[in-house]
Design a protein around this motif. Structure first.
Motif, PDB file in Angstrom:
ATOM      1  N   ARG A 129      -7.375  19.212 -11.430  1.00 53.76           N
ATOM      2  CA  ARG A 129      -7.366  18.173 -10.391  1.00 53.76           C
ATOM      3  C   ARG A 129      -8.486  17.155 -10.575  1.00 53.76           C
ATOM      4  O   ARG A 129      -8.283  15.952 -10.399  1.00 53.76           O
ATOM      5  N   ALA A 150      -8.063  19.534  -0.525  1.00 49.18           N
ATOM      6  CA  ALA A 150      -7.707  20.402  -1.655  1.00 49.18           C
ATOM      7  C   ALA A 150      -8.949  21.007  -2.300  1.00 49.18           C
ATOM      8  O   ALA A 150      -8.982  22.207  -2.620  1.00 49.18           O
ATOM      9  N   HIS A 232      -2.878  23.728   3.395  1.00 50.44           N
ATOM     10  CA  HIS A 232      -2.688  25.128   3.042  1.00 50.44           C
ATOM     11  C   HIS A 232      -2.091  25.955   4.168  1.00 50.44           C
ATOM     12  O   HIS A 232      -2.002  27.179   4.060  1.00 50.44           O
TER      13      HIS A 232
END
Length: 430
Positions: A129, A150, A232
């Motif tokens: 990422r 994230a 999440h």
């Protein structure tokens, strides 16, 4: 006794806070229109087991799928140890489940291997990422908070697994030193190597072990209460979302009940007119979506597989199916806060269409269902896009010129093309 009291207060507070936040999400989802997804339960259960539990659609990309499987299985199974931590915390015991003997050793051995795999998986995900900067993980809709979210989750999971292994390492060394209350139990394939780096002073080791223990339990409770504001949340919602999947063929287009009722009255004047509130055709705001669409929005993992497969996005058009879901969730969150503040929804002059999702986005869609096919948790952005289009056309009579030309041809020629029906087969005579 003070430690037990503090633990009990933190545990109860964490559970109550999570219940409160989860209740608001449930309330927000129920703002959507009713939809019956109770049919074919055995087929639905099979879909949930394959897609949510089995990660079936993740394996279209094998390498990230395997890493995700490590994180998914590891994080779920390791938290079985939370049972022992809760008992130890409430009753002041230490490794209370060690009476299981060899099976307990096997559990600790498995937990350590899985913790290491989770840690490594999260490190690789962070590298992909932030260093390799994969395109689908670094597009514009992920700027600011989504990217931070994230990275926060990856950091939290790395720290929690590191704390777990450090706790076991200190415990293992205390066992080797014969410290009181640290009787020899468990199997530590990973943390035994970490233990060699730790000091030999018993008091220091106890401080490390207890510090890591408290960090782990507080971290888990904090993680639990972070989920409702994070992407999440799919850790929990992926299971009901896949269970309530649309089991019909992806290309099947459902007639709008409100339109069907109006047409039936037009064709048969003997039928009673539709009763109740005037029906809105299509979708302008989140309240016009079904509860399943809203569940989709909360379940979105922001993985970007839908956007990576979208032909409109590939050709540089504004549409991103991931952004459609993120925008829907953002608008639903705003509506929920509005209700919290006012007791009921008060018009704020905003809507899903135009305020969050532009006309250019919805008309860029080719309705190919690539996004639906790719989603690892069976989210359907296309339903939202079609609903927004229906509102623009049927309520506002606003559509691109090319679409209006097609409508005109359908009305005059009975087909999308300019020539008459009688000329349709002329090509065969060439």
């Amino acid at each position: 006794m003070i430690g037990q009291l503090i633990f009990g207060v933190l545990l109860i507070a964490g559970i109550i806070l999570f219940y409160k936040n989860a209740s608001k999400i449930y309330r927000n989802i129920r703002l959507g229109k009713s939809l019956d997804r109770s049919d074919r339960p055995s087929e639905r259960l099979k879909v949930m087991l394959l897609v949510a539990f089995g990660q079936k659609k993740m394996f279209k990309k094998p390498i990230p799928a395997i890493l995700h499987l490590f994180v998914y299985v590891g994080f779920c199974i390791i938290n079985i140890e939370m049972l022992e931590i809760v008992i130890d915390g409430l009753f002041g015991t230490h490794r209370v489940l060690s009476f299981m003997g060899g099976f307990y050793d096997f559990l600790i051995f498995s937990f350590e291997i899985l913790a290491f795999l989770v840690l490594m998986g999260c490190v690789v995900f962070a590298v992909r990422r932030n260093i390799l900067k994969l395109k689908r993980l670094n597009q514009s809709e992920l700027d600011n908070w989504p990217k931070t979210d994230a990275n926060l989750i990856l950091t939290a999971e790395i720290l929690l697994m590191a704390a777990f292994l450090l706790m076991n390492a200190a415990d293992y060394k205390l066992q080797q030193l014969g410290a009181a209350h640290y009787h020899a139990v468990g199997s530590f394939p990973i943390s035994q190597y970490i233990a060699s780096w730790l000091p030999d002073q018993v008091s220091t080791l106890i401080g490390i072990e207890r510090g890591a223990w408290w960090f782990h339990i507080i971290g888990v409770l904090a993680f639990l209460n972070y989920l409702p504001i994070s992407k999440h949340l799919h850790i929990i919602l992926a299971f009901p979302n896949t269970y309530f999947s649309n089991l019909e063929p992806k290309g099947k287009f459902e007639n709008m009940p409100s339109v069907t009722a109006e047409v039936q009255v037009m064709l048969d004047p003997s039928l009673p007119p539709p009763t109740g509130e005037p029906t809105r055709f299509g979708v302008k705001d989140v309240q016009d979506l079904t509860w399943k669409n809203l569940l989709d929005a909360y379940t979105c993992t922001e993985c970007g597989r839908c956007t990576a497969a979208c032909p409109a996005n590939m050709t540089g058009k504004l549409l991103s199916p991931r952004k459609i879901m993120m925008d829907t969730r953002d608008r639903l969150t705003d509506v929920g806060l509005n209700i919290d503040k006012n007791g009921e929804f008060v018009d704020d002059g905003k809507s899903l269409l135009d305020t969050h999702i532009s006309r250019e986005e919805i008309w860029a869609c080719t309705s190919c269902n690539a996004c639906v096919e790719q989603c690892p948790v069976n989210i359907n952005p296309l339903e939202i896009i079609i609903g927004l289009r229906q509102y623009a056309v049927m309520e506002e009579s606003q559509a691109p010129a090319s679409v209006n030309n097609m409508f005109s041809n359908l009305e005059n020629n009975g087909a999308p093309w300019k020539y008459a029906q009688a000329d349709r087969a002329n090509w065969a005579n060439q």
